[in-house]
Scaffold this motif. Sequence first.
Motif, PDB file in Angstrom:
ATOM      1  N   SER A  59     -73.422  55.406  28.465  1.00  0.00           N
ATOM      2  CA  SER A  59     -73.512  55.796  27.056  1.00  0.00           C
ATOM      3  C   SER A  59     -73.204  54.621  26.141  1.00  0.00           C
ATOM      4  CB  SER A  59     -72.550  56.952  26.775  1.00  0.00           C
ATOM      5  OG  SER A  59     -72.889  58.094  27.541  1.00  0.00           O
ATOM      6  N   ILE A  60     -72.180  53.835  26.502  1.00  0.00           N
ATOM      7  CA  ILE A  60     -71.847  52.657  25.705  1.00  0.00           C
ATOM      8  C   ILE A  60     -72.976  51.635  25.767  1.00  0.00           C
ATOM      9  CG2 ILE A  60     -70.239  50.735  25.484  1.00  0.00           C
ATOM     10  CD1 ILE A  60     -68.050  52.557  26.552  1.00  0.00           C
ATOM     11  N   PHE A  61     -73.526  51.432  26.957  1.00  0.00           N
ATOM     12  CA  PHE A  61     -74.613  50.483  27.148  1.00  0.00           C
ATOM     13  C   PHE A  61     -75.825  50.877  26.305  1.00  0.00           C
ATOM     14  CE2 PHE A  61     -76.603  47.736  30.740  1.00  0.00           C
ATOM     15  CZ  PHE A  61     -77.118  46.886  29.778  1.00  0.00           C
ATOM     16  N   GLY A  62     -76.225  52.142  26.391  1.00  0.00           N
ATOM     17  CA  GLY A  62     -77.378  52.590  25.628  1.00  0.00           C
ATOM     18  C   GLY A  62     -77.167  52.514  24.127  1.00  0.00           C
ATOM     19  N   ALA A  63     -75.965  52.887  23.668  1.00  0.00           N
ATOM     20  CA  ALA A  63     -75.669  52.804  22.232  1.00  0.00           C
ATOM     21  C   ALA A  63     -75.694  51.362  21.747  1.00  0.00           C
ATOM     22  CB  ALA A  63     -74.310  53.445  21.951  1.00  0.00           C
ATOM     23  N   CYS A  64     -75.185  50.439  22.555  1.00  0.00           N
ATOM     24  CA  CYS A  64     -75.211  49.016  22.172  1.00  0.00           C
ATOM     25  C   CYS A  64     -76.643  48.495  22.142  1.00  0.00           C
ATOM     26  CB  CYS A  64     -74.375  48.202  23.152  1.00  0.00           C
ATOM     27  SG  CYS A  64     -72.592  48.464  23.010  1.00  0.00           S
ATOM     28  N   MET A  65     -77.470  48.915  23.088  1.00  0.00           N
ATOM     29  CA  MET A  65     -78.872  48.493  23.091  1.00  0.00           C
ATOM     30  C   MET A  65     -79.572  48.927  21.809  1.00  0.00           C
ATOM     31  SD  MET A  65     -79.867  46.859  25.932  1.00  0.00           S
ATOM     32  CE  MET A  65     -81.593  47.240  26.089  1.00  0.00           C
ATOM     33  N   VAL A  66     -79.340  50.165  21.391  1.00  0.00           N
ATOM     34  CA  VAL A  66     -79.998  50.676  20.193  1.00  0.00           C
ATOM     35  C   VAL A  66     -79.421  50.032  18.930  1.00  0.00           C
ATOM     36  CG1 VAL A  66     -80.399  52.750  18.811  1.00  0.00           C
ATOM     37  CG2 VAL A  66     -80.603  52.853  21.297  1.00  0.00           C
TER      38      VAL A  66
ATOM     39  N   ALA B  57     -77.599  54.985  16.831  1.00  0.00           N
ATOM     40  CA  ALA B  57     -77.149  54.636  18.178  1.00  0.00           C
ATOM     41  C   ALA B  57     -76.304  55.736  18.807  1.00  0.00           C
ATOM     42  CB  ALA B  57     -76.367  53.319  18.140  1.00  0.00           C
ATOM     43  N   VAL B  58     -75.453  56.385  18.029  1.00  0.00           N
ATOM     44  CA  VAL B  58     -74.563  57.409  18.591  1.00  0.00           C
ATOM     45  C   VAL B  58     -75.171  58.809  18.510  1.00  0.00           C
ATOM     46  CG1 VAL B  58     -72.512  56.060  18.019  1.00  0.00           C
ATOM     47  CG2 VAL B  58     -73.336  57.782  16.401  1.00  0.00           C
ATOM     48  N   LEU B  59     -76.340  58.940  17.905  1.00  0.00           N
ATOM     49  CA  LEU B  59     -76.953  60.261  17.750  1.00  0.00           C
ATOM     50  C   LEU B  59     -77.221  60.960  19.085  1.00  0.00           C
ATOM     51  CD1 LEU B  59     -77.772  62.064  15.405  1.00  0.00           C
ATOM     52  CD2 LEU B  59     -80.089  61.121  15.552  1.00  0.00           C
ATOM     53  N   PRO B  60     -77.733  60.283  20.114  1.00  0.00           N
ATOM     54  CA  PRO B  60     -77.921  60.993  21.395  1.00  0.00           C
ATOM     55  C   PRO B  60     -76.626  61.537  21.976  1.00  0.00           C
ATOM     56  CG  PRO B  60     -79.168  58.947  21.368  1.00  0.00           C
ATOM     57  CD  PRO B  60     -78.291  58.925  20.162  1.00  0.00           C
ATOM     58  N   VAL B  61     -75.533  60.822  21.827  1.00  0.00           N
ATOM     59  CA  VAL B  61     -74.255  61.301  22.346  1.00  0.00           C
ATOM     60  C   VAL B  61     -73.783  62.516  21.552  1.00  0.00           C
ATOM     61  CG1 VAL B  61     -71.873  60.665  22.863  1.00  0.00           C
ATOM     62  CG2 VAL B  61     -73.694  58.977  23.113  1.00  0.00           C
ATOM     63  N   LEU B  62     -73.963  62.478  20.229  1.00  0.00           N
ATOM     64  CA  LEU B  62     -73.535  63.594  19.394  1.00  0.00           C
ATOM     65  C   LEU B  62     -74.360  64.851  19.650  1.00  0.00           C
ATOM     66  CD1 LEU B  62     -72.982  61.743  15.978  1.00  0.00           C
ATOM     67  CD2 LEU B  62     -71.265  62.380  17.681  1.00  0.00           C
ATOM     68  N   LEU B  63     -75.629  64.675  20.010  1.00  0.00           N
ATOM     69  CA  LEU B  63     -76.516  65.811  20.259  1.00  0.00           C
ATOM     70  C   LEU B  63     -76.548  66.212  21.735  1.00  0.00           C
ATOM     71  CD1 LEU B  63     -79.538  64.874  17.962  1.00  0.00           C
ATOM     72  CD2 LEU B  63     -77.700  66.493  17.501  1.00  0.00           C
ATOM     73  N   TRP B  64     -75.620  65.710  22.522  1.00  0.00           N
ATOM     74  CA  TRP B  64     -75.532  66.026  23.947  1.00  0.00           C
ATOM     75  C   TRP B  64     -76.828  65.674  24.672  1.00  0.00           C
ATOM     76  CZ3 TRP B  64     -70.836  67.059  25.803  1.00  0.00           C
ATOM     77  CH2 TRP B  64     -69.869  67.532  24.900  1.00  0.00           C
ATOM     78  N   ARG B  65     -77.421  64.568  24.273  1.00  0.00           N
ATOM     79  CA  ARG B  65     -78.569  64.006  24.980  1.00  0.00           C
ATOM     80  C   ARG B  65     -78.200  62.584  25.381  1.00  0.00           C
ATOM     81  NH1 ARG B  65     -79.773  68.557  24.696  1.00  0.00           N
ATOM     82  NH2 ARG B  65     -81.834  69.485  24.481  1.00  0.00           N
ATOM     83  N   PRO B  66     -77.310  62.419  26.366  1.00  0.00           N
ATOM     84  CA  PRO B  66     -76.773  61.092  26.678  1.00  0.00           C
ATOM     85  C   PRO B  66     -77.864  60.144  27.162  1.00  0.00           C
ATOM     86  CG  PRO B  66     -76.216  62.629  28.421  1.00  0.00           C
ATOM     87  CD  PRO B  66     -76.840  63.439  27.313  1.00  0.00           C
TER      88      PRO B  66
ATOM     89  N   ARG C 148     -79.758  57.559  29.570  1.00  0.00           N
ATOM     90  CA  ARG C 148     -80.024  57.657  31.006  1.00  0.00           C
ATOM     91  C   ARG C 148     -80.142  56.267  31.628  1.00  0.00           C
ATOM     92  NH1 ARG C 148     -82.224  62.624  32.564  1.00  0.00           N
ATOM     93  NH2 ARG C 148     -81.412  64.264  31.179  1.00  0.00           N
ATOM     94  N   VAL C 149     -79.739  56.164  32.886  1.00  0.00           N
ATOM     95  CA  VAL C 149     -79.983  54.945  33.651  1.00  0.00           C
ATOM     96  C   VAL C 149     -81.477  54.853  33.934  1.00  0.00           C
ATOM     97  CG1 VAL C 149     -79.465  53.675  35.762  1.00  0.00           C
ATOM     98  CG2 VAL C 149     -77.692  55.087  34.691  1.00  0.00           C
ATOM     99  N   GLN C 150     -82.084  53.711  33.605  1.00  0.00           N
ATOM    100  CA  GLN C 150     -83.520  53.544  33.794  1.00  0.00           C
ATOM    101  C   GLN C 150     -83.852  53.274  35.265  1.00  0.00           C
ATOM    102  OE1 GLN C 150     -85.610  54.122  30.968  1.00  0.00           O
ATOM    103  NE2 GLN C 150     -83.588  54.831  30.358  1.00  0.00           N
ATOM    104  N   SER C 151     -85.123  53.274  35.576  1.00  0.00           N
ATOM    105  CA  SER C 151     -85.559  53.188  36.972  1.00  0.00           C
ATOM    106  C   SER C 151     -85.131  51.893  37.644  1.00  0.00           C
ATOM    107  CB  SER C 151     -87.087  53.327  37.048  1.00  0.00           C
ATOM    108  OG  SER C 151     -87.495  54.575  36.532  1.00  0.00           O
ATOM    109  N   SER C 152     -85.039  50.797  36.877  1.00  0.00           N
ATOM    110  CA  SER C 152     -84.586  49.536  37.461  1.00  0.00           C
ATOM    111  C   SER C 152     -83.093  49.528  37.744  1.00  0.00           C
ATOM    112  CB  SER C 152     -84.923  48.381  36.512  1.00  0.00           C
ATOM    113  OG  SER C 152     -84.242  48.527  35.276  1.00  0.00           O
ATOM    114  N   ARG C 153     -82.370  50.536  37.201  1.00  0.00           N
ATOM    115  CA  ARG C 153     -80.927  50.718  37.424  1.00  0.00           C
ATOM    116  C   ARG C 153     -80.092  49.553  36.918  1.00  0.00           C
ATOM    117  NH1 ARG C 153     -79.734  54.971  40.270  1.00  0.00           N
ATOM    118  NH2 ARG C 153     -77.629  54.211  40.709  1.00  0.00           N
ATOM    119  N   SER C 154     -80.629  48.771  36.010  1.00  0.00           N
ATOM    120  CA  SER C 154     -79.871  47.650  35.449  1.00  0.00           C
ATOM    121  C   SER C 154     -79.504  47.850  33.987  1.00  0.00           C
ATOM    122  CB  SER C 154     -80.671  46.348  35.593  1.00  0.00           C
ATOM    123  OG  SER C 154     -81.917  46.458  34.915  1.00  0.00           O
TER     124      SER C 154
END
Length: 369
Positions: free
Chosen positions: A108-115, A166-175, A177-183
Amino acid sequence: MSANGSSETGCRLEVRPNNNTCSQKEMSVTASAVSMTVGIFSNSLALFILVKSYNHIRIKSKASFLLFASSLVVTDLLGHLINGSLVLYVYSYHKKWETFDPHQIVCSIFGACMVFFGLSPLFLGSAMAVERCIGVTRPIFHSTALASHHMKRLLGLTLLLAGLVAVLPVLLWRPYRVQSSRSWCFFHMEEPKDWLDVLLPLLFAMLGLLALLLSIVCNTLTSCALLQARLRRKHHCRGTSYHIEMICQLMAIMLVSCVCWGPLLIRVIVLSTSTKDEPASFSLLMVVRMATWNQILDPWVYILLRKAVLRKIFVLFHSCWGSKPHHLHRWQRSMCRSSIETTNSGVGLPDCRCLSRLPLPDTAVKSIT
Protein backbone atom coordinates in the motif's frame (compact mmCIF):
# COMPACT_ATOMS: atom_id res chain seq x y z
CA MET A 1 28.27 -9.71 2.10
CA SER A 2 25.59 -11.90 3.67
CA ALA A 3 22.89 -10.38 1.50
CA ASN A 4 24.95 -11.02 -1.62
CA GLY A 5 25.56 -14.59 -0.54
CA SER A 6 21.90 -15.27 0.07
CA SER A 7 21.06 -13.72 -3.29
CA GLU A 8 23.49 -15.99 -5.06
CA THR A 9 22.13 -19.04 -3.21
CA GLY A 10 18.59 -18.13 -4.17
CA CYS A 11 19.66 -17.73 -7.77
CA ARG A 12 21.40 -21.09 -7.80
CA LEU A 13 18.20 -22.74 -6.63
CA GLU A 14 16.16 -20.97 -9.28
CA VAL A 15 18.41 -21.28 -12.30
CA ARG A 16 17.87 -25.00 -12.72
CA PRO A 17 14.71 -24.57 -14.80
CA ASN A 18 15.96 -21.40 -16.43
CA ASN A 19 19.59 -20.29 -16.64
CA ASN A 20 18.64 -16.67 -17.32
CA THR A 21 16.70 -16.07 -14.08
CA CYS A 22 19.69 -15.07 -11.95
CA SER A 23 21.17 -12.75 -14.57
CA GLN A 24 17.80 -11.07 -15.12
CA LYS A 25 17.40 -10.44 -11.39
CA GLU A 26 20.91 -9.03 -11.12
CA MET A 27 20.30 -6.77 -14.11
CA SER A 28 17.03 -5.52 -12.59
CA VAL A 29 18.66 -4.78 -9.25
CA THR A 30 21.62 -3.07 -10.93
CA ALA A 31 19.34 -0.97 -13.15
CA SER A 32 17.26 0.11 -10.15
CA ALA A 33 20.34 1.02 -8.12
CA VAL A 34 21.91 2.98 -10.99
CA SER A 35 18.66 4.82 -11.73
CA MET A 36 18.25 5.70 -8.06
CA THR A 37 21.85 6.95 -7.76
CA VAL A 38 21.75 9.04 -10.94
CA GLY A 39 18.36 10.51 -9.99
CA ILE A 40 19.50 11.50 -6.50
CA PHE A 41 22.70 13.07 -7.82
CA SER A 42 20.95 15.00 -10.61
CA ASN A 43 18.15 16.32 -8.40
CA SER A 44 20.57 17.27 -5.61
CA LEU A 45 22.68 19.28 -8.06
CA ALA A 46 19.61 20.98 -9.54
CA LEU A 47 18.26 21.74 -6.06
CA PHE A 48 21.55 23.37 -5.09
CA ILE A 49 21.42 25.59 -8.19
CA LEU A 50 17.77 26.54 -7.65
CA VAL A 51 18.19 27.35 -3.94
CA LYS A 52 21.23 29.47 -4.74
CA SER A 53 19.25 31.34 -7.41
CA TYR A 54 16.24 31.75 -5.09
CA ASN A 55 18.39 33.34 -2.36
CA HIS A 56 19.81 35.87 -4.85
CA ILE A 57 16.56 36.82 -6.55
CA ARG A 58 14.10 39.44 -5.35
CA ILE A 59 12.00 39.71 -8.52
CA LYS A 60 8.55 38.52 -7.53
CA SER A 61 7.68 36.50 -10.63
CA LYS A 62 11.10 34.91 -10.76
CA ALA A 63 10.91 34.00 -7.06
CA SER A 64 7.50 32.35 -7.56
CA PHE A 65 8.80 30.34 -10.47
CA LEU A 66 11.86 29.20 -8.50
CA LEU A 67 9.64 28.20 -5.56
CA PHE A 68 7.64 25.83 -7.77
CA ALA A 69 10.77 24.63 -9.56
CA SER A 70 12.51 23.83 -6.26
CA SER A 71 9.43 21.97 -5.06
CA LEU A 72 9.38 19.96 -8.29
CA VAL A 73 13.03 18.97 -7.86
CA VAL A 74 12.46 18.06 -4.18
CA THR A 75 9.54 15.76 -5.09
CA ASP A 76 11.63 14.13 -7.83
CA LEU A 77 14.48 13.64 -5.34
CA LEU A 78 12.20 12.09 -2.72
CA GLY A 79 10.55 9.95 -5.39
CA HIS A 80 13.87 8.45 -6.41
CA LEU A 81 14.95 7.98 -2.81
CA ILE A 82 11.75 6.39 -1.48
CA ASN A 83 10.63 4.36 -4.48
CA GLY A 84 14.17 3.23 -5.23
CA SER A 85 14.64 2.10 -1.64
CA LEU A 86 11.36 0.17 -1.74
CA VAL A 87 12.39 -1.58 -4.97
CA LEU A 88 15.74 -2.62 -3.49
CA TYR A 89 13.94 -3.79 -0.34
CA VAL A 90 11.63 -5.99 -2.42
CA TYR A 91 14.55 -7.48 -4.33
CA SER A 92 16.43 -8.16 -1.09
CA TYR A 93 13.63 -10.56 -0.15
CA HIS A 94 13.65 -12.13 -3.66
CA LYS A 95 10.19 -10.60 -4.32
CA LYS A 96 8.50 -12.94 -1.84
CA TRP A 97 5.76 -10.58 -0.72
CA GLU A 98 4.06 -13.24 1.38
CA THR A 99 7.16 -13.42 3.58
CA PHE A 100 7.87 -9.77 4.35
CA ASP A 101 4.44 -8.19 3.72
CA PRO A 102 1.66 -10.57 4.80
CA HIS A 103 -0.73 -7.70 5.60
CA GLN A 104 0.03 -5.71 2.39
CA ILE A 105 1.23 -2.66 4.30
CA VAL A 106 4.42 -2.25 2.27
CA CYS A 107 2.47 -2.75 -0.95
CA SER A 108 0.00 0.00 0.00
CA ILE A 109 2.84 2.39 0.82
CA PHE A 110 4.65 1.45 -2.39
CA GLY A 111 1.59 2.01 -4.55
CA ALA A 112 0.71 5.31 -2.87
CA CYS A 113 4.28 6.57 -3.36
CA MET A 114 4.20 5.54 -7.03
CA VAL A 115 1.00 7.52 -7.60
CA PHE A 116 1.97 10.54 -5.48
CA PHE A 117 5.47 10.98 -6.91
CA GLY A 118 4.04 10.39 -10.36
CA LEU A 119 1.27 12.99 -10.25
CA SER A 120 3.19 15.62 -8.26
CA PRO A 121 5.65 16.55 -11.07
CA LEU A 122 2.79 16.74 -13.57
CA PHE A 123 0.69 18.95 -11.29
CA LEU A 124 3.64 21.20 -10.38
CA GLY A 125 4.62 21.54 -14.04
CA SER A 126 1.10 22.63 -14.95
CA ALA A 127 0.97 25.05 -11.99
CA MET A 128 4.26 26.61 -13.13
CA ALA A 129 2.91 26.95 -16.66
CA VAL A 130 -0.27 28.66 -15.41
CA GLU A 131 1.74 31.02 -13.18
CA ARG A 132 4.03 32.02 -16.07
CA CYS A 133 1.10 32.44 -18.44
CA ILE A 134 -0.59 34.86 -16.04
CA GLY A 135 2.71 36.64 -15.37
CA VAL A 136 3.36 37.25 -19.07
CA THR A 137 -0.15 37.86 -20.40
CA ARG A 138 -1.60 39.63 -17.32
CA PRO A 139 1.40 41.18 -15.55
CA ILE A 140 -0.59 43.79 -13.59
CA PHE A 141 -2.99 41.20 -12.20
CA HIS A 142 -0.05 38.92 -11.39
CA SER A 143 1.82 41.62 -9.47
CA THR A 144 -1.18 42.93 -7.56
CA ALA A 145 -3.43 39.91 -6.91
CA LEU A 146 -0.98 37.01 -6.67
CA ALA A 147 1.15 37.51 -3.59
CA SER A 148 3.82 35.10 -2.37
CA HIS A 149 1.49 33.52 0.18
CA HIS A 150 -0.95 32.78 -2.63
CA MET A 151 1.80 30.91 -4.48
CA LYS A 152 2.68 28.91 -1.37
CA ARG A 153 -0.98 28.10 -0.83
CA LEU A 154 -1.31 26.95 -4.43
CA LEU A 155 1.77 24.79 -3.98
CA GLY A 156 0.28 23.17 -0.90
CA LEU A 157 -3.05 22.51 -2.63
CA THR A 158 -1.27 20.95 -5.60
CA LEU A 159 0.64 18.50 -3.40
CA LEU A 160 -2.50 17.84 -1.35
CA LEU A 161 -4.44 16.87 -4.48
CA ALA A 162 -1.72 14.43 -5.52
CA GLY A 163 -1.66 12.97 -2.01
CA LEU A 164 -5.45 12.58 -1.97
CA VAL A 165 -5.42 10.64 -5.23
CA ALA A 166 -2.61 8.46 -3.87
CA VAL A 167 -4.43 7.44 -0.68
CA LEU A 168 -7.87 7.15 -2.29
CA PRO A 169 -7.61 3.39 -3.02
CA VAL A 170 -6.73 2.71 0.61
CA LEU A 171 -9.61 4.86 1.86
CA LEU A 172 -12.07 3.11 -0.47
CA TRP A 173 -10.86 -0.37 0.56
CA ARG A 174 -9.38 -0.99 -2.87
CA PRO A 175 -5.75 -1.55 -1.85
CA TYR A 176 -2.89 -1.52 -4.31
CA ARG A 177 -1.97 -4.87 -5.82
CA VAL A 178 1.37 -6.54 -6.43
CA GLN A 179 1.88 -6.55 -10.21
CA SER A 180 2.75 -9.63 -12.25
CA SER A 181 6.48 -8.89 -12.21
CA ARG A 182 6.24 -8.90 -8.37
CA SER A 183 8.68 -6.00 -8.12
CA TRP A 184 6.22 -3.12 -7.61
CA CYS A 185 2.64 -2.27 -6.62
CA PHE A 186 0.01 -0.31 -8.52
CA PHE A 187 -3.73 -0.22 -9.19
CA HIS A 188 -5.69 -3.38 -9.85
CA MET A 189 -5.10 -3.67 -13.60
CA GLU A 190 -5.75 -7.35 -14.35
CA GLU A 191 -8.52 -9.94 -13.93
CA PRO A 192 -12.24 -9.06 -13.53
CA LYS A 193 -12.76 -5.70 -11.86
CA ASP A 194 -15.71 -3.77 -10.47
CA TRP A 195 -16.41 -0.13 -11.25
CA LEU A 196 -14.16 1.21 -8.49
CA ASP A 197 -11.20 -0.78 -9.80
CA VAL A 198 -11.84 0.84 -13.17
CA LEU A 199 -12.46 4.34 -11.81
CA LEU A 200 -9.30 4.70 -9.70
CA PRO A 201 -6.69 4.14 -12.45
CA LEU A 202 -8.83 6.16 -14.85
CA LEU A 203 -8.83 9.05 -12.36
CA PHE A 204 -5.05 8.82 -12.10
CA ALA A 205 -4.54 8.78 -15.86
CA MET A 206 -7.10 11.48 -16.69
CA LEU A 207 -5.69 13.88 -14.08
CA GLY A 208 -2.20 13.31 -15.46
CA LEU A 209 -3.31 13.92 -19.05
CA LEU A 210 -5.27 17.00 -17.96
CA ALA A 211 -2.14 18.41 -16.30
CA LEU A 212 -0.13 17.79 -19.48
CA LEU A 213 -2.82 19.42 -21.63
CA LEU A 214 -2.96 22.44 -19.32
CA SER A 215 0.83 22.81 -19.54
CA ILE A 216 0.73 22.65 -23.34
CA VAL A 217 -2.00 25.29 -23.60
CA CYS A 218 -0.43 27.71 -21.10
CA ASN A 219 3.09 27.36 -22.48
CA THR A 220 1.78 27.93 -26.00
CA LEU A 221 -0.03 31.10 -24.93
CA THR A 222 3.05 32.34 -23.09
CA SER A 223 5.34 31.65 -26.04
CA CYS A 224 2.97 33.41 -28.44
CA ALA A 225 2.76 36.44 -26.13
CA LEU A 226 6.55 36.70 -25.91
CA LEU A 227 6.93 36.25 -29.67
CA GLN A 228 4.29 38.89 -30.32
CA ALA A 229 6.11 41.30 -28.02
CA ARG A 230 9.34 40.68 -29.91
CA LEU A 231 7.68 41.29 -33.27
CA ARG A 232 6.26 44.55 -31.96
CA ARG A 233 9.77 45.74 -31.10
CA LYS A 234 9.16 45.46 -27.36
CA HIS A 235 12.40 43.58 -26.79
CA HIS A 236 13.61 46.53 -24.72
CA CYS A 237 10.98 45.89 -22.05
CA ARG A 238 12.30 45.18 -18.61
CA GLY A 239 12.76 41.58 -17.51
CA THR A 240 12.45 40.02 -20.99
CA SER A 241 15.52 37.83 -20.54
CA TYR A 242 14.32 35.96 -17.48
CA HIS A 243 10.93 35.44 -19.15
CA ILE A 244 12.78 33.73 -22.01
CA GLU A 245 14.82 31.67 -19.57
CA MET A 246 11.73 30.47 -17.72
CA ILE A 247 9.72 29.67 -20.84
CA CYS A 248 12.64 27.65 -22.23
CA GLN A 249 12.70 25.63 -19.02
CA LEU A 250 8.92 25.18 -19.05
CA MET A 251 8.89 24.01 -22.67
CA ALA A 252 11.65 21.49 -21.89
CA ILE A 253 9.77 20.22 -18.81
CA MET A 254 6.58 19.88 -20.86
CA LEU A 255 8.38 17.97 -23.61
CA VAL A 256 10.05 15.60 -21.13
CA SER A 257 6.76 14.99 -19.31
CA CYS A 258 4.85 14.26 -22.52
CA VAL A 259 7.47 11.81 -23.80
CA CYS A 260 7.99 10.04 -20.48
CA TRP A 261 4.49 10.06 -18.99
CA GLY A 262 2.28 10.05 -22.08
CA PRO A 263 2.72 6.32 -22.87
CA LEU A 264 2.03 5.27 -19.26
CA LEU A 265 -1.11 7.39 -18.90
CA ILE A 266 -2.50 6.20 -22.24
CA ARG A 267 -1.64 2.59 -21.43
CA VAL A 268 -3.44 2.82 -18.08
CA ILE A 269 -6.57 4.14 -19.81
CA VAL A 270 -6.45 1.36 -22.41
CA LEU A 271 -6.04 -1.37 -19.79
CA SER A 272 -8.75 0.08 -17.56
CA THR A 273 -11.35 0.36 -20.30
CA SER A 274 -10.48 -2.84 -22.14
CA THR A 275 -13.07 -5.61 -21.99
CA LYS A 276 -10.51 -8.30 -22.83
CA ASP A 277 -8.56 -10.01 -20.08
CA GLU A 278 -5.14 -9.29 -21.61
CA PRO A 279 -1.86 -9.54 -19.66
CA ALA A 280 -0.54 -6.14 -18.66
CA SER A 281 2.66 -6.97 -16.81
CA PHE A 282 5.34 -6.50 -19.47
CA SER A 283 3.86 -3.54 -21.34
CA LEU A 284 2.97 -1.72 -18.13
CA LEU A 285 6.41 -2.31 -16.64
CA MET A 286 8.11 -0.90 -19.75
CA VAL A 287 6.10 2.34 -19.71
CA VAL A 288 6.64 2.68 -15.94
CA ARG A 289 10.39 2.47 -16.49
CA MET A 290 10.06 5.11 -19.19
CA ALA A 291 8.14 7.35 -16.78
CA THR A 292 10.92 7.13 -14.18
CA TRP A 293 13.22 8.92 -16.63
CA ASN A 294 11.07 12.02 -16.14
CA GLN A 295 12.49 12.39 -12.63
CA ILE A 296 16.03 12.01 -14.00
CA LEU A 297 15.68 14.43 -16.91
CA ASP A 298 13.71 17.15 -15.06
CA PRO A 299 16.67 18.41 -12.98
CA TRP A 300 18.92 18.67 -16.03
CA VAL A 301 16.47 21.17 -17.47
CA TYR A 302 17.40 23.59 -14.66
CA ILE A 303 21.08 22.63 -14.82
CA LEU A 304 21.49 23.17 -18.56
CA LEU A 305 18.82 25.76 -19.44
CA ARG A 306 20.08 28.53 -17.18
CA LYS A 307 20.72 32.09 -18.30
CA ALA A 308 24.49 31.66 -18.32
CA VAL A 309 24.27 28.46 -20.37
CA LEU A 310 21.72 29.97 -22.76
CA ARG A 311 24.00 32.99 -23.24
CA LYS A 312 26.92 30.72 -24.18
CA ILE A 313 24.74 28.74 -26.59
CA PHE A 314 23.49 31.99 -28.13
CA VAL A 315 27.05 33.26 -28.59
CA LEU A 316 28.15 29.91 -30.05
CA PHE A 317 25.34 29.81 -32.60
CA HIS A 318 25.94 33.38 -33.71
CA SER A 319 29.66 32.80 -34.03
CA CYS A 320 29.00 29.69 -36.15
CA TRP A 321 26.47 31.46 -38.36
CA GLY A 322 28.59 34.60 -38.68
CA SER A 323 25.70 36.92 -37.83
CA LYS A 324 26.08 40.63 -37.32
CA PRO A 325 27.13 41.55 -33.79
CA HIS A 326 24.34 44.02 -33.07
CA HIS A 327 21.87 41.16 -32.48
CA LEU A 328 24.20 39.68 -29.89
CA HIS A 329 24.77 43.10 -28.37
CA ARG A 330 21.04 43.67 -28.07
CA TRP A 331 20.41 40.24 -26.43
CA GLN A 332 23.28 40.77 -23.99
CA ARG A 333 21.93 44.21 -23.16
CA SER A 334 18.54 42.65 -22.36
CA MET A 335 20.27 40.16 -20.08
CA CYS A 336 22.13 42.90 -18.24
CA ARG A 337 19.02 45.04 -17.90
CA SER A 338 17.37 42.11 -16.12
CA SER A 339 20.40 41.90 -13.83
CA ILE A 340 20.15 45.64 -13.14
CA GLU A 341 16.49 45.20 -12.21
CA THR A 342 17.52 42.45 -9.82
CA THR A 343 20.22 44.68 -8.36
CA ASN A 344 17.76 47.49 -7.72
CA SER A 345 15.71 44.98 -5.75
CA GLY A 346 18.51 44.35 -3.30
CA VAL A 347 20.89 41.92 -4.98
CA GLY A 348 24.58 42.20 -5.86
CA LEU A 349 26.13 44.04 -8.80
CA PRO A 350 25.03 42.99 -12.28
CA ASP A 351 27.41 41.17 -14.52
CA CYS A 352 27.57 43.60 -17.43
CA ARG A 353 31.25 43.22 -18.04
CA CYS A 354 30.36 41.26 -21.15
CA LEU A 355 29.32 44.49 -22.90
CA SER A 356 32.80 45.93 -22.66
CA ARG A 357 34.19 42.99 -24.61
CA LEU A 358 31.58 43.19 -27.40
CA PRO A 359 32.30 45.18 -30.56
CA LEU A 360 29.97 48.09 -31.12
CA PRO A 361 27.55 47.71 -34.00
CA ASP A 362 28.12 49.82 -37.13
CA THR A 363 25.05 51.94 -36.47
CA ALA A 364 26.32 52.88 -33.02
CA VAL A 365 29.73 53.90 -34.44
CA LYS A 366 28.11 56.10 -37.07
CA SER A 367 25.93 57.82 -34.46
CA ILE A 368 28.96 58.55 -32.29
CA THR A 369 31.06 59.95 -35.15
